[in-house]
Design a protein around this motif. Sequence first.
Motif, mmCIF file in Angstrom:
data_model
loop_
_atom_site.group_PDB
_atom_site.id
_atom_site.type_symbol
_atom_site.label_atom_id
_atom_site.label_comp_id
_atom_site.label_asym_id
_atom_site.label_seq_id
_atom_site.Cartn_x
_atom_site.Cartn_y
_atom_site.Cartn_z
ATOM 1 N N SER A 1 33.356 -4.540 -16.940
ATOM 2 C CA SER A 1 32.673 -5.503 -17.311
ATOM 3 C C SER A 1 30.705 -5.333 -16.301
ATOM 4 C CB SER A 1 32.976 -6.589 -16.623
ATOM 5 O OG SER A 1 33.182 -6.700 -16.012
ATOM 6 N N VAL A 2 31.091 -4.532 -15.588
ATOM 7 C CA VAL A 2 29.583 -4.323 -14.668
ATOM 8 C C VAL A 2 29.021 -3.564 -15.252
ATOM 9 C CG1 VAL A 2 28.603 -3.141 -12.300
ATOM 10 C CG2 VAL A 2 30.685 -5.085 -12.034
ATOM 11 N N ALA B 1 27.345 -4.915 -18.036
ATOM 12 C CA ALA B 1 25.804 -6.180 -18.139
ATOM 13 C C ALA B 1 25.083 -5.412 -17.227
ATOM 14 C CB ALA B 1 27.061 -6.722 -16.739
ATOM 15 N N ALA B 2 25.112 -4.063 -16.936
ATOM 16 C CA ALA B 2 24.338 -3.595 -16.361
ATOM 17 C C ALA B 2 23.019 -3.014 -17.233
ATOM 18 C CB ALA B 2 24.635 -2.530 -14.723
ATOM 19 N N ALA C 1 21.044 -5.670 -19.092
ATOM 20 C CA ALA C 1 20.310 -5.552 -18.162
ATOM 21 C C ALA C 1 18.557 -5.157 -18.921
ATOM 22 C CB ALA C 1 20.371 -5.212 -17.051
ATOM 23 N N ARG D 1 19.213 -6.464 -12.849
ATOM 24 C CA ARG D 1 20.481 -5.583 -12.770
ATOM 25 C C ARG D 1 20.711 -5.814 -11.271
ATOM 26 N NH1 ARG D 1 15.848 -1.066 -15.446
ATOM 27 N NH2 ARG D 1 16.445 -1.121 -17.563
ATOM 28 N N ARG E 1 20.857 -8.578 -10.292
ATOM 29 C CA ARG E 1 21.849 -9.983 -10.507
ATOM 30 C C ARG E 1 22.951 -9.613 -10.766
ATOM 31 N NH1 ARG E 1 16.416 -12.365 -11.960
ATOM 32 N NH2 ARG E 1 17.239 -12.582 -14.410
ATOM 33 N N VAL E 2 23.537 -8.815 -11.526
ATOM 34 C CA VAL E 2 24.448 -7.903 -12.001
ATOM 35 C C VAL E 2 24.834 -7.309 -10.429
ATOM 36 C CG1 VAL E 2 26.069 -6.137 -13.250
ATOM 37 C CG2 VAL E 2 23.912 -8.195 -14.633
ATOM 38 N N SER F 1 25.753 -8.926 -7.381
ATOM 39 C CA SER F 1 27.571 -10.107 -7.651
ATOM 40 C C SER F 1 28.023 -9.822 -7.189
ATOM 41 C CB SER F 1 27.063 -10.513 -9.070
ATOM 42 O OG SER F 1 28.044 -9.221 -9.879
ATOM 43 N N SER G 1 22.147 -1.722 -4.861
ATOM 44 C CA SER G 1 21.458 -2.079 -6.442
ATOM 45 C C SER G 1 20.688 -0.835 -6.495
ATOM 46 C CB SER G 1 21.270 -3.205 -6.079
ATOM 47 O OG SER G 1 20.606 -3.277 -7.842
#
Length: 314
Positions: free
Chosen positions: A206-207, A210-211, A214, A220, A222-223, A226, A235
């Motif tokens: 899932s990460v 989402a990345a 983004a 990116r 924020r993903v 988290s 990051s």
Amino acid sequence: MTLMTDAVAHAPVRESVYRPRAALDLMRTVGMLRRGAGDPTMVVDGQRIWMAFRTDAAVATLCLRRGSEGIHAAAWGPGAEEALDAVPRLCGADDDDTGFDVSMHPKLGEVARRHPGIRMARTGRVFDALACAIIEQKVTGMQAFGAWRQLVSRFGQRAPGPTPRPMFASPSHEVWRGIPSWEWHRAAVEPPQSRTIVAAARRGASVERAALAAEDGAARDRVLTSLPGVGVWTSAETRIRALGDPDAVSVGDYHLAHEVGFALTGHRTDDDGMLELLAPWSGHRQRIIRLIWASGSREPRRGARLAPEDHRDR
């Protein structure tokens, strides 16, 4: 050392040629992804770059070299077609440098003229880059590269093809999650880092989605941040390697601010000073950092090198 079986060594090869639209420095674009000379996922052999990685199909080995017609690519394994499809992105085909201008800084302008082919490689492999960056948190490069080599060689998957030495694709999310505590200890990875990788692996798929979805660096961040134990430095390192982010800056790096300050002003600075110096190139700050590395400009070292600690017998 793992012996090379006939099935692995003699896997059928698929080939293609990528013709970049602009100048391309293969070593400074793709070669920078290597994590130390002993990286089991990547070998630089003369003018050839060998890479081993997982694809949606399975593990693949990819070999890149520059030829008269462009970048010659050869791939082995069930994931060979996907590996060949990834070559343009690896070589910076998605990298848009519109608006990048270093004419305001004559020294950087000269470096850019001497090295016109530095592009931002994009692997798309978010979790691989994230795991590697987490291992590199708060330790020397020598320690991190040694831990990466040991863990990937032990738990990764053997790469197919006639590689110059045994190579391995990094573990899947599920395998990272199952590495026992004593193996992390044996690789000299501290508990905070091993826990961070295991926790991130639980949300790995899932990460990654989402990345990749983004739209910009802030999204990116924020993903990725988290995840417990992942800060702005980790990051940024992930964004650089996996997403080819031209604006990512590794704030909190032990040396980076000093090197940027020295290269741009002749004096070291801190993170705030580095960000101020890089501000005129907002959107392209990682490009400036790449030019600084290419320039060969380095701040003179003033003290003894940091000695790595070994906690494995404690």
